[in-house]
Design an enzyme around this catalytic site. Structure first.
Site, PDB file in Angstrom:
ATOM      1  N   CYS A 268      -5.201   1.665   4.642  1.00 20.62           N
ATOM      2  CA  CYS A 268      -4.086   1.472   3.719  1.00 20.62           C
ATOM      3  C   CYS A 268      -2.968   2.489   3.910  1.00 20.62           C
ATOM      4  O   CYS A 268      -1.938   2.402   3.253  1.00 20.62           O
ATOM      5  CB  CYS A 268      -4.596   1.547   2.297  1.00 20.62           C
ATOM      6  SG  CYS A 268      -5.304   3.137   1.924  1.00 20.62           S
TER       7      CYS A 268
ATOM      8  N   CYS B 189      -7.378  -7.425  -3.118  1.00 21.81           N
ATOM      9  CA  CYS B 189      -7.566  -7.146  -1.684  1.00 21.81           C
ATOM     10  C   CYS B 189      -9.015  -6.793  -1.353  1.00 21.81           C
ATOM     11  O   CYS B 189      -9.304  -6.264  -0.275  1.00 21.81           O
ATOM     12  CB  CYS B 189      -6.640  -6.024  -1.239  1.00 21.81           C
ATOM     13  SG  CYS B 189      -4.898  -6.427  -1.467  1.00 21.81           S
TER      14      CYS B 189
ATOM     15  N   CYS C 237       0.837  -1.210   0.000  1.00 23.18           N
ATOM     16  CA  CYS C 237       0.000   0.000   0.000  1.00 23.18           C
ATOM     17  C   CYS C 237       0.869   1.257   0.000  1.00 23.18           C
ATOM     18  O   CYS C 237       0.511   2.257  -0.629  1.00 23.18           O
ATOM     19  CB  CYS C 237      -0.930   0.023   1.209  1.00 23.18           C
ATOM     20  SG  CYS C 237      -2.343  -1.093   1.110  1.00 23.18           S
TER      21      CYS C 237
END
Ligand code: ADX
Ligand code: SF4
Length: 243
Positions: free
Chosen positions: A227, A202, A117
């Site tokens: 994230c 995800c 991320c």
């Protein structure tokens, strides 16, 4: 448009949201809006483009978004005659991660998930925010426990600017009332069990009754599911602005 037959609180939210965005455009130029192209962000996109507000819209194109999400880009251009700016990760950094850990290493540990991320979202975000006075997000308080305290305006100390969350008080129903009433284009994944949409590997569909973010990083605990876009030094810090 007429808002007859909709709850008064919805109309109040909408007027407040429009006023916030107009103030951001006038008082915090240059300002930008971070759009994930999901439902909440289409409400803000519609208000910004239809009112020709001086707020540029960008998307962090991580390289792992769903085809349905990427297909929103030409749909938005066709509808509004305006383009969304894309920010992509540094290819060499992505290659290093993939070569060292594997393309889907984010399933292996929280650290490797956060590093992915960081490379694909947080670093490009910093480039998108460089030189700006304010940024806008589509976060809502009722999306998750981590957002329950969300303020409409925050001091973003990490990025040294103001941050606005004009949908903070909106419910999910408010979002869909707005999108349907204005026939705003939206990601078809929302009709297939995806209330919250991030990167393809995800994000998964949820079952009826599950938390709206249950399909995001579903293998992790609820309290790690951010994230890094909305964090300072690794922590979610809510600093209400005084201005
Ligand atoms: S997050 O954990 O991915 O940040 P969510 O999908 O709920 O959560 O998005 C919250 C807000 O973060 C969005 O309304 C948008 O403002 C911003 N955001 C999330 N993903 C992106 C993206 N890919 N590009 C630009 N902004 C994004
Ligand atoms: Fe990587 Fe998944 Fe984060 Fe996207 S959501 S940047 S694929 S870990």
């Amino acid at each position: 448009m007429s808002f007859a037959n909709v709850p008064v609180d919805f109309v109040e939210h909408l007027e407040e949201t429009e006023a916030i965005l107009a103030r951001v455009a006038e008082e915090f130029s240059p300002a930008v809006f971070a759009s994930s192209l999901a439902a909440e962000d289409m409400v803000l996109t519609d208000i910004i483009f239809r009112n020709e507000l001086a707020i540029d819209i960008f998307t962090l194109e991580t390289g792992r978004l769903h085809a349905e999400t990427l297909a929103m880009l030409p749909r938005i251009s066709a509808r509004y005659g305006r383009d969304i700016t894309l920010f992509q990760p540094e290819q060499t950094t992505v290659d290093e991660y993939v070569n060292k850990f594997g393309r889907n290493a984010f399933y292996d540990s929280i650290d490797l998930r956060k590093e992915c991320c960081r490379i694909r979202k947080v670093e490009p975000l910093q480039r998108a925010l460089a030189g700006k006075k304010a940024w806008v997000t589509g976060q809502r308080r009722s999306q998750s426990s981590t957002r329950a305290e969300l303020a409409v305006q925050e001091d973003d100390v990490a990025n040294n600017m103001q941050k606005f969350n004009p949908l903070a008080a909106w419910s999910e129903d408010d979002v869909w009332r707005y999108l349907r009433a204005n026939q705003v284009p939206y990601n078809p994944l929302h009709d297939k069990g995806y209330p919250s949409i991030g990167c393809e590997p995800c994000t998964r569909a949820i079952q009826p009754g599950e938390d709206v973010r249950a399909g995001r990083w579903w293998w992790e605990n609820a309290d790690t599911k951010e994230c890094g876009l909305h964090m300072v030094d690794g922590k979610l810090i809510r600093i209400r602005a005084t201005t």
